[in-house]
Every structure is written in structure tokens, then in C-alpha cells.
Design an enzyme around this catalytic site. Structure first.
Site, short mmCIF file in Angstrom:
data_model
loop_
_atom_site.label_atom_id
_atom_site.label_comp_id
_atom_site.label_asym_id
_atom_site.label_seq_id
_atom_site.Cartn_x
_atom_site.Cartn_y
_atom_site.Cartn_z
N PRO A 59 1.52 2.58 2.66
CA PRO A 59 0.74 1.16 2.57
C PRO A 59 0.73 0.65 1.31
O PRO A 59 0.14 1.34 0.45
CB PRO A 59 -0.30 1.35 3.30
CG PRO A 59 -0.54 2.80 3.76
CD PRO A 59 0.60 3.66 3.11
N GLU A 60 1.46 -0.45 1.07
CA GLU A 60 1.55 -1.15 -0.27
C GLU A 60 0.35 -2.37 0.02
O GLU A 60 -0.28 -2.69 1.09
CB GLU A 60 2.75 -1.96 -0.61
CG GLU A 60 3.79 -0.67 -0.67
CD GLU A 60 3.74 0.00 -2.02
OE1 GLU A 60 2.85 -0.44 -2.71
OE2 GLU A 60 4.63 0.95 -2.26
#
Ligand SMILES: [Zn+2]
Length: 277
Positions: free
Chosen positions: A2-3
Site C-alpha cells: 500500500p502506497e
């Protein structure tokens, strides 16, 4: 992994689902993820109302009525499953923490690889948490502009711009994908030194970083339903990548050059050698 845009999307999902609710059940299926949970984690959450949510870099902060904040990091594979109490029976695999509200919302923290983290901190002391204290500028902050970027990197005469942009001490939570995309959009070669940014380039780079993240968050918003169902798959921004993950494919800007990949500080950089100077 997850960015920042995914983390922002998750944070907004949690906010919509459980802000203002009273936590009445907390289930800890283990005593640690990346690090041990604080001994008082369950006790401090129980019977507290959720006051607000916030995001700092890739950390989510859930603030409680009793002035404690719960800090979440999704690690490599973490997800928040947002649903209703009574849903998800039997519980999904790798669900380590479950929070249920009096109003009937159920939040499950699922993390197969267990690089995620949960911690507790006094709300007043959030900024001095060891994981947050060294973080630089928030990329979507209005403070990020051309002059600030130029000033930030003025002495970085030996650091490639790509590496400098990934350094959390300068800009926090930007992430490899978005650095590659922002450099491409600004037509800056990733191996240029950080100090070589012109005034115009710094201005455009700051604007492009914010545009790209904002677009990614907007498309992440449309995949919010993926966090509601336990079997959801992710969609979103990946279809919009211009260089990231496109090694050997034709540049979407000049069409005549193949996207190249190089390794900088152990991370892949994707770029177009014709468009980026
Ligand atoms: Zn090109």
C-alpha cells in the site's frame, strides 16, 4: 504494497465507517505484528468514542475520546476490512485485530505477511512518536512548492534526484511508483543530482507530485469497495502508470523510445531516456 494514495483511501474509508462511533469490542488474535502490541492496547480502545482520523505519510492515526491515538501501518500486505458486526463469519484468514462499534461497524486488520504495525500514543504526543518524528514534509501539504523543493535539495550535489525524493526525511511517504511518474511527467532524468533542479523544474515537479497523488487518491476512492469485502481485489491507479512497471514498452509520450529500468539505492527506476533530460 500500500502506497500513500491507498493509505489515504483506507483512512477515508475508516473515517466514513467508524468516526464518532463507540468501540465496544476489541479482539486481538495475536500479541504482535511487526512489533509487539502495547500491553494496554485493548484496554485503551474499549468503550471509547472515535473522535477523528488522520494520516501522516503512510501511517493512519485513529484518535480516541480519552486522548489516546491508535497508530496503524499497513506494512507490505495489510488491509482494513470494513463491514458490519456479524459479517465475516467465519473470520477471514490472517485477521489479527477486530474492532467493533456499538453502532454495528466491524473493522478487521488483515495482514498475511505481518509487516504491519499497531501502536498507541497520547494524541498530544503524536508528532514525537519514534516512527513519525523524523518524517519530512507531507507531499500533499500546501507547503510543498518549487522554492521549498529547491531549498530542500540545494546541498544535495551528489544525490540523484530520484534517491532524494524517496528520502522520508525530506518528503514523507511519496513512494517509488509516484517518484518515477513525477520525474517522467516533469521530464527530469532520474540520475540528475538533486541540487541541479532549476526554478522552473522545481515548480513543475512540486505541482506534478501533487497532481499525480491527487489523481491516484481519486481513483483509489473508486476501489473503496474492495476494503469492504474480504475477497476484494484492488484496482485503481496502476492502469494510469506512464513509466512504472513498463520496462521495454514504448514510451507513451514520444512513442519512439522504450522505457528503461535502472536500479538506484536498491530500488527500480523506470524512465524514458529520450523524454527525461
Ligand atoms: Zn519518451
Amino acid at each position: 504494497m500500500p502506497e500513500l494514495p491507498e493509505v489515504e483511501t483506507v483512512m477515508r474509508g475508516l473515517r466514513t465507517a467508524i468516526e464518532g462511533h463507540k468501540i465496544v469490542h476489541v479482539t486481538l488474535n495475536r500479541h504482535d505484528l511487526r512489533w509487539p502490541f502495547p500491553a494496554n492496547l485493548r484496554e485503551e480502545m474499549l468503550n471509547q468514542r472515535v473522535v477523528s482520523f488522520s494520516r501522516r505519510a503512510k501511517y493512519i492515526l485513529m484518535r480516541l475520546e480519552n486522548k489516546w491515538s491508535v497508530l496503524f501501518h499497513l506494512g507490505m500486505s495489510g488491509r482494513m476490512l470494513i463491514g458490519s458486526v456479524g459479517q465475516n463469519e467465519p473470520p477471514p484468514k490472517h485477521e489479527h485485530v477486530i474492532i467493533e462499534s456499538e453502532e454495528g461497524v466491524r473493522i478487521g486488520f488483515v495482514d498475511p505477511r505481518r509487516f504491519g504495525a499497531i501502536d498507541l500514543i497520547r494524541t498530544a504526543d503524536e508528532a514525537s512518536h519514534p516512527l513519525l518524528t523524523k518524517l519530512g514534509l507531507e507531499p500533499l501539504s500546501s507547503k510543498l512548492d518549487g522554492p521549498v523543493l529547491q531549498e530542500m535539495f540545494a546541498t544535495k550535489r551528489h544525490t540523484p534526484i530520484k534517491t532524494a525524493l524517496l528520502d522520508q526525511r525530506y518528503i514523507a511517504g511519496l513512494g517509488n511508483i509516484y517518484v518515477c511518474e513525477a520525474l517522467f511527467k516533469t521530464r527530469i532524468h532520474p540520475e540528475r543530482t538533486a541540487s541541479s533542479l532549476t526554478e522552473e523544474e522545481a515548480h513543475l515537479l512540486a505541482r506534478n507530485i501533487q497532481d499525480i497523488l491527487t489523481t491516484a487518491i481519486a481513483s483509489g476512492g473508486s476501489s473503496l469497495r474492495d476494503y469492504v469485502q474480504s475477497d476484494g481485489t484492488r484496482g485503481g491507479y496502476q492502469d494510469l502508470h506512464l513509466v512504472y512497471g513498463r520496462e521495454g514498452e514504448a514510451c507513451r509520450q514520444c512513442s519512439s523510445t522504450e522505457i528503461q529500468r535502472l536500479i538506484q539505492s536498491g530500488r527500480s527506476t523506470f524512465y524514458c531516456p529520450s523524454c527525461q533530460k
